[in-house]
Design a protein around this motif. Structure first.
Motif, PDB file in Angstrom:
ATOM      1  N   TYR A 262      -6.469  -2.387   2.119  1.00 52.34           N
ATOM      2  CA  TYR A 262      -5.583  -2.796   0.885  1.00 52.34           C
ATOM      3  C   TYR A 262      -5.407  -4.207   0.743  1.00 52.34           C
ATOM      4  CZ  TYR A 262      -1.785  -2.276  -2.580  1.00 52.34           C
ATOM      5  OH  TYR A 262      -1.159  -2.157  -3.705  1.00 52.34           O
TER       6      TYR A 262
ATOM      7  N   SER B 171       6.209   4.297   0.296  1.00 45.96           N
ATOM      8  CA  SER B 171       5.728   4.031   1.710  1.00 45.96           C
ATOM      9  C   SER B 171       6.605   3.744   2.824  1.00 45.96           C
ATOM     10  CB  SER B 171       4.437   3.329   1.750  1.00 45.96           C
ATOM     11  OG  SER B 171       4.842   2.117   1.127  1.00 45.96           O
TER      12      SER B 171
ATOM     13  N   ASP C 209      -6.230   2.727   0.574  1.00 45.38           N
ATOM     14  CA  ASP C 209      -6.579   2.889  -0.713  1.00 45.38           C
ATOM     15  C   ASP C 209      -6.951   1.536  -1.687  1.00 45.38           C
ATOM     16  OD1 ASP C 209      -6.617   3.689  -3.614  1.00 45.38           O
ATOM     17  OD2 ASP C 209      -4.580   5.115  -3.409  1.00 45.38           O
TER      18      ASP C 209
ATOM     19  N   GLU D  29      -6.296   1.362  -5.582  1.00 44.60           N
ATOM     20  CA  GLU D  29      -4.832   1.037  -5.972  1.00 44.60           C
ATOM     21  C   GLU D  29      -4.641  -0.242  -5.874  1.00 44.60           C
ATOM     22  OE1 GLU D  29      -0.213   1.482  -4.035  1.00 44.60           O
ATOM     23  OE2 GLU D  29      -1.888   2.881  -3.485  1.00 44.60           O
TER      24      GLU D  29
ATOM     25  N   ALA E  47       0.835  -1.265   0.082  1.00 44.87           N
ATOM     26  CA  ALA E  47       0.088   0.056   0.001  1.00 44.87           C
ATOM     27  C   ALA E  47       0.800   1.371   0.029  1.00 44.87           C
ATOM     28  CB  ALA E  47      -0.919  -0.116   1.247  1.00 44.87           C
ATOM     29  N   GLY E  48       0.515   2.172  -0.896  1.00 43.72           N
ATOM     30  CA  GLY E  48       1.588   3.313  -1.071  1.00 43.72           C
ATOM     31  C   GLY E  48       2.787   2.976  -1.826  1.00 43.72           C
TER      32      GLY E  48
ATOM     33  N   THR F 139      -2.501   5.236   3.282  1.00 41.55           N
ATOM     34  CA  THR F 139      -2.080   4.454   1.957  1.00 41.55           C
ATOM     35  C   THR F 139      -2.950   3.233   2.210  1.00 41.55           C
ATOM     36  OG1 THR F 139      -0.153   3.531   2.871  1.00 41.55           O
ATOM     37  CG2 THR F 139       0.025   5.471   1.572  1.00 41.55           C
TER      38      THR F 139
END
Length: 292
Positions: free
Chosen positions: A142, A103, A114, A117, A98-99, A111
């Motif tokens: 995520y 990140s 998301d 994503e 995530a990110g 993040t």
């Protein structure tokens, strides 16, 4: 609302900040050891996970680790070490955090929410892949969204919370029911330790199943630096019984491939013969040696 176990107060936490450093460290270490005990009930699920990972690699698929925060660091540490440990192609290892990579330097919590994503990242998943999703809560948006978006792959969930949503989305659910954290909610401590130990065990069993371990030695490594050349030569000498000078010679002839060098040292006529013998044994050195 009932607190997740990782959020509940630990018996050793009362007055923790008033204790002397040795006592604080003792409490923290005891928390780590208690977390590791959570692996014992999960052994059957860990075996199933390792078998799924081996099947994915054996069929030309990929291992895709997906997570956020501390769990992401655990997955990344496991995945990135597999090429060096077991000689897997780096192209067969995917880390979906995530990110993204950014990140890792600035670990912000937003993040992990998301899901768009995550769905986009999961769009590249193929049927022979194996997705390994990791989350202490088992509900991190995520990795949960990633699992939901990749039904074509074999999906493994590693969580620290029973009856969590990620377990319901995975074919192989691994629940490491770790006790409350000594520092409440800091899942980088006990929960992450259990996650990393589980990943270590699972990916190591995968390596054994793929034939990349012989008598506890990493026989699928390719020696591409001085340290690994020395380690590889000692492995070749130990298995074949030849001296170190001969081991280095055979390694050079095998372009650093340990299994082929062992077969050359054990009586294979040449590199082509060694490769044919190893291929017939599906990459398993012990079977190849037995056929000589």
């Amino acid at each position: 609302m009932t607190l997740r176990r990782t959020e509940q107060p630990h018996d050793l936490a009362q007055g923790l900040d008033t204790l002397a450093p040795p006592a604080i460290l003792s409490a923290l270490v005891e928390g780590q050891l208690a977390a590791l005990a959570a692996l014992r009930p999960a052994l059957p699920a860990l075996q199933a996970g390792a078998e799924a990972m081996a099947a994915a690699i054996g069929n030309g698929g990929r291992l895709i680790y997906t997570a956020a925060g501390s769990s992401g660091l655990m997955g990344m540490a496991d995945g990135l070490e597999l090429p060096g440990t077991f000689g897997l192609s780096p192209a067969q290892i995917v880390i979906s955090l995530a990110g993204g990579a950014a990140s890792l330097q600035h670990m912000t919590g937003n993040t992990e929410d998301d899901v768009a994503e995550a769905r986009a990242a999961a769009s590249t998943v193929r049927a022979h892949d194996c997705v390994i999703a990791i989350s202490a809560s088992g509900a991190t948006p995520y990795p949960l969204a990633f699992l939901k978006a990749a039904p074509q792959a074999t999906r493994i969930a590693i969580v620290n919370t029973p009856a969590s949503p990620m377990l319901a989305q995975a074919e192989i659910g691994i629940c490491l029911e770790t006790p409350p954290e000594v520092i409440s909610g800091s899942t980088r401590l006990g929960a992450a330790t259990a996650q990393k130990a589980a990943l270590n065990a699972m990916s190591s069993l995968m390596g054994v199943l793929l034939g990349h371990v012989h008598d506890g030695m990493m026989v699928n490594l390719v020696a591409d630096n001085a340290k690994l050349e020395d380690r590889a030569a000692r492995i070749v000498a130990r298995i074949s019984g030849c001296d170190l000078a001969s081991a280095h010679h055979h390694l050079a002839a095998a372009s650093g491939a340990v299994k082929l060098a062992v077969l050359l040292a054990s009586g294979a006529r040449d590199i082509e013969d060694a490769a044919q013998i190893l291929g017939a044994a599906r990459g398993h050195l012990r079977a190849a040696l037995n056929s000589l």
